[in-house]
Enzyme design. Structure first.
Site, PDB file in Angstrom:
ATOM      1  N   ASP A 271       0.842  -1.204   0.000  1.00 28.76           N
ATOM      2  CA  ASP A 271       0.000   0.000   0.000  1.00 28.76           C
ATOM      3  C   ASP A 271       0.874   1.250   0.000  1.00 28.76           C
ATOM      4  O   ASP A 271       1.343   1.695   1.039  1.00 28.76           O
ATOM      5  CB  ASP A 271      -0.926  -0.016   1.228  1.00 28.76           C
ATOM      6  N   LYS A 278       1.599   7.991   0.277  1.00 27.21           N
ATOM      7  CA  LYS A 278       1.992   8.068   1.688  1.00 27.21           C
ATOM      8  C   LYS A 278       3.366   8.711   1.818  1.00 27.21           C
ATOM      9  O   LYS A 278       4.165   8.659   0.886  1.00 27.21           O
ATOM     10  CB  LYS A 278       2.075   6.643   2.267  1.00 27.21           C
ATOM     11  N   ASP A 348      -5.785   6.365  -0.854  1.00 27.12           N
ATOM     12  CA  ASP A 348      -5.165   5.578   0.216  1.00 27.12           C
ATOM     13  C   ASP A 348      -6.218   4.834   1.043  1.00 27.12           C
ATOM     14  O   ASP A 348      -5.872   3.995   1.870  1.00 27.12           O
ATOM     15  CB  ASP A 348      -4.328   6.513   1.109  1.00 27.12           C
ATOM     16  N   GLU A 350      -7.932   2.446   0.130  1.00 21.96           N
ATOM     17  CA  GLU A 350      -8.126   1.419  -0.903  1.00 21.96           C
ATOM     18  C   GLU A 350      -8.662   0.112  -0.341  1.00 21.96           C
ATOM     19  O   GLU A 350      -9.324  -0.649  -1.046  1.00 21.96           O
ATOM     20  CB  GLU A 350      -6.791   1.161  -1.623  1.00 21.96           C
ATOM     21  N   ARG A 352     -11.007  -0.474   1.870  1.00 20.05           N
ATOM     22  CA  ARG A 352     -12.477  -0.532   1.884  1.00 20.05           C
ATOM     23  C   ARG A 352     -13.034  -0.698   0.471  1.00 20.05           C
ATOM     24  O   ARG A 352     -14.119  -1.255   0.294  1.00 20.05           O
ATOM     25  CB  ARG A 352     -13.039   0.708   2.590  1.00 20.05           C
TER      26      ARG A 352
HETATM   27  N1  BES Z   1      -3.270   0.188   5.110  1.00 22.26           N
HETATM   28  C1  BES Z   1      -3.640   1.442   5.609  1.00 22.26           C
HETATM   29  C2  BES Z   1      -3.900   1.445   7.110  1.00 22.26           C
HETATM   30  C3  BES Z   1      -2.750   1.110   8.009  1.00 22.26           C
HETATM   31  C4  BES Z   1      -2.014   2.109   8.614  1.00 22.26           C
HETATM   32  C5  BES Z   1      -2.423  -0.195   8.280  1.00 22.26           C
HETATM   33  C6  BES Z   1      -0.966   1.790   9.457  1.00 22.26           C
HETATM   34  C7  BES Z   1      -1.380  -0.512   9.130  1.00 22.26           C
HETATM   35  C8  BES Z   1      -0.651   0.483   9.723  1.00 22.26           C
HETATM   36  C9  BES Z   1      -4.901   1.921   4.909  1.00 22.26           C
HETATM   37  O1  BES Z   1      -5.054   1.528   3.591  1.00 22.26           O
HETATM   38  C10 BES Z   1      -4.837   3.407   4.895  1.00 22.26           C
HETATM   39  O2  BES Z   1      -3.996   3.935   4.244  1.00 22.26           O
HETATM   40  N2  BES Z   1      -5.752   4.051   5.606  1.00 22.26           N
HETATM   41  C11 BES Z   1      -5.795   5.459   5.668  1.00 22.26           C
HETATM   42  C12 BES Z   1      -7.237   5.869   5.547  1.00 22.26           C
HETATM   43  C13 BES Z   1      -7.397   7.345   5.292  1.00 22.26           C
HETATM   44  C14 BES Z   1      -6.949   7.690   3.890  1.00 22.26           C
HETATM   45  C15 BES Z   1      -8.845   7.690   5.492  1.00 22.26           C
HETATM   46  C16 BES Z   1      -5.201   5.891   6.996  1.00 22.26           C
HETATM   47  O3  BES Z   1      -5.405   5.196   7.987  1.00 22.26           O
HETATM   48  O4  BES Z   1      -4.510   6.895   7.016  1.00 22.26           O
HETATM   49 ZN    ZN Z   2      -4.125  -0.172   3.069  1.00 24.25          ZN
HETATM   50 MN    MN Z   3      -4.106   2.852   2.239  1.00 18.66          MN
END
Ligand code: BES
Ligand code: ZN
Ligand code: MN
Length: 505
Positions: A271, A278, A348, A350, A352
């Site tokens: 990711d 990110k 990001d 993704e 869901r």
């Molecule tokens: N895979 C990440 C969430 C994550 C963060 C997993 C840290 C493990 C450790 C997920 O896809 C993500 O990027 N979520 C975003 C959501 C936001 C864009 C609403 C997040 O948590 O920042």
């Molecule tokens: Zn993710």
């Molecule tokens: Mn993500």
């Protein structure tokens, strides 16, 4: 590590190292401790009387017996106070005992099972806890190291010895081996980097597990996903050169015609965030964004090995999330399999997206329940910390069962609310819903998004394992890195599965 069961008497068994347990401040030695004490010139009693060892939880000392004793070494391990003792205590104690021996290059141990009538666990449970704890604690991933491989310390064998060889003992060992193998498989898959554990690789692994365990297996490739209308899944997959896959594993015990429990696992093999990219710091950790899928694969292997009498179907979307000229973009509107149009606010978010189509697809199996596992939100880590999974869903009974299973397995899950009012802020101006709201209640708004795609009337639970899929520090049962979180939880949940009561969604 080889696990052996041996009928015999510890006082006459030749052993390089014996693991002996002792409760904190207990006047009486446990039965194997007393026996070993008897043939080692009261070595255990003398160490305790001298004040060198009390038996506090995980306190330990390595003793050398006199030449005439059949036993060479005693690893004396504390179990803590009797009143605080649980199976988890014994798992941790065995893990630490075997690690202590491994660190001293003692790769073999004999563990006499306490048969005392006052020992808090039965023989089967005792053996299960010792073997499971040992296997989990000793886990290490060394496949990718090529230099100085001779410095890697391995552990070769654990012999469980008992004066009585019972069916319960053998069953306990078999159960532990099946569960540990599932967890270690999940850990391996999560640890492998994303250039190796590609969607293609993981789909193949899932197929291997299915084939070995006699499950049906189906792989939905991108062209078929397109025909079916899996727009949300494909939107994420389109940014990567690696093809995405939706894998379906179907475990159906002979004669079991009830509807399945469906497991869904997030399988983002890397990711990057996509166009909403990110920051560089810790981006390497995002190879573990497929931990939900790994837990589901590991659980399926264990469920089949234990021959659990319930039909279980796993639906696993695998893809990378990368930026490219073909990637989906913020502002795009995506037509999902459910028919709902999703406005992409942040690429990001993704997980869901791919889970949405997997949840809709689950409807084809007319499931009696759906449970999804996903490293879904950083917000869940903010809310609950590193070692706790967020638990959300539409069914109190299913949530209660998951909490009870977690209680037994030592995995931690905690409920978060999921009132429909949270959906208000997810509404879109141009489509049916947005994939992201602001920063508030991020773990909950992610789950309320998923809820829109859960087939009508189906009990569903969502576990956000973003924090607990990866261990930064390392603990008795979880070495640094991938934890395998979820395998035990799902196995314990399904081990005693009964249909859910109707009408409490
Ligand atoms: N895979 C990440 C969430 C994550 C963060 C997993 C840290 C493990 C450790 C997920 O896809 C993500 O990027 N979520 C975003 C959501 C936001 C864009 C609403 C997040 O948590 O920042
Ligand atoms: Zn993710
Ligand atoms: Mn993500």
């Amino acid at each position: 590590m080889e696990i052996k069961i041996q009928k015999g008497d510890i006082t006459t068994t030749a052993a390089e190292a014996v693991v002996i347990f002792h409760f904190d401040q207990d006047d009486k030695l446990l039965e194997p401790a007393a026996a070993v004490n008897g043939v080692t010139e009261s070595m255990i009693n003398r160490v305790i009387e001298a004040g060198d060892f009390n038996g506090e939880h995980l306190e330990n000392v390595l003793l050398f017996a006199q030449d005439s004793a059949p036993i060479k070494r005693i690893l004396l391990m504390g179990l803590g106070k009797r009143e605080n003792f649980t199976a988890q205590t014994l798992r941790e104690a065995t893990a630490e005992a075997l690690k202590a021996l491994r660190d001293r290059r003692q790769p073999r141990a004999v563990l006499p099972i306490p048969l005392d009538s006052e020992f808090p666990l039965g023989v089967g449970e005792t053996a299960e806890a010792c073997v499971l704890g040992g296997m989990l604690g000793l886990y290490q991933f060394t496949e990718l190291v090529t230099k100085e491989r001779d410095k890697i310390k391995d552990f070769d064998s654990l012999t469980i010895i008992s004066r009585k060889k019972t069916k319960a003992l053998a069953n306990g060992v078999d159960r532990a081996k099946a569960v540990a193998a599932g967890i270690c498989l999940a850990r391996d898959l999560v640890t492998l980097p994303s250039n190796q554990a590609t969607p293609t690789f993981l789909a193949k692994k899932a197929e291997e597990v299915a084939a070995r365990s006699g499950m049906r297996f189906k792989l939905i490739r991108e062209p078929e996903a397109k025909k079916l209308g899996m727009g949300a899944f494909l939107a994420v997959a389109q940014g990567s050169e690696e093809p995405g896959f939706m894998a379906v594993l179907d475990y159906q015990p002979l004669g079991e015609e009830s509807p399945p429990v469906v497991l869904v696992g997030k399988g983002i093999t890397f990711d990057s965030g996509g166009i909403s990219i990110k920051p560089a710091k810790d981006m390497d950790k995002m190879k573990h964004d497929m931990a939900g899928s790994a837990a589901v694969i590991g659980a399926m292997q264990t469920i089949a090995a234990l021959k659990l009498p319930v039909r279980v179907v796993a639906i696993i979307p695998f893809t990378e999330n990368l930026p490219s000229g073909k990637a989906y973009k913020p502002g795009d509107v995506i037509h999902s399999l459910s028919g709902l149009n999703i406005e992409v606010i942040n690429t990001d978010a993704e997980g869901r997206m791919i889970l949405a189509d997997a949840l809709t697809y689950a409807d084809r199996y007319k499931p009696q329940a759906i449970i999804d596992l996903a490293t879904l939100t950083g917000a869940c880590i903010v809310a609950l910390g590193d070692n706790v999974a967020g638990l959300l869903g539409n069914n109190d009974e299913l949530q209660a069962r998951l909490q009870a299973a977690a209680e037994e397995s030592g995995e931690k899950v905690w409920p978060l609310p999921l009132w429909d009012s949270y959906f208000e802020s997810m509404k879109s101006e141009v489509a049916d819903l947005k994939n992201v709201d602001g920063r508030k209640a991020g773990a909950i708004t992610a789950a309320i998004f998923l809820k829109q795609f859960v087939p009508e009337g189906v009990p569903w639970a969502h576990l956000d394992i973003a924090g607990c899929a990866w261990e930064d520090k390392g603990s008795s049962l979880v070495p640094k890195g991938a934890t395998g979180m979820g395998v035990q939880l799902l196995t314990r949940l399904l081990q005693s599965w009964k249909p859910l009561k109707k009408d409490n969604i």
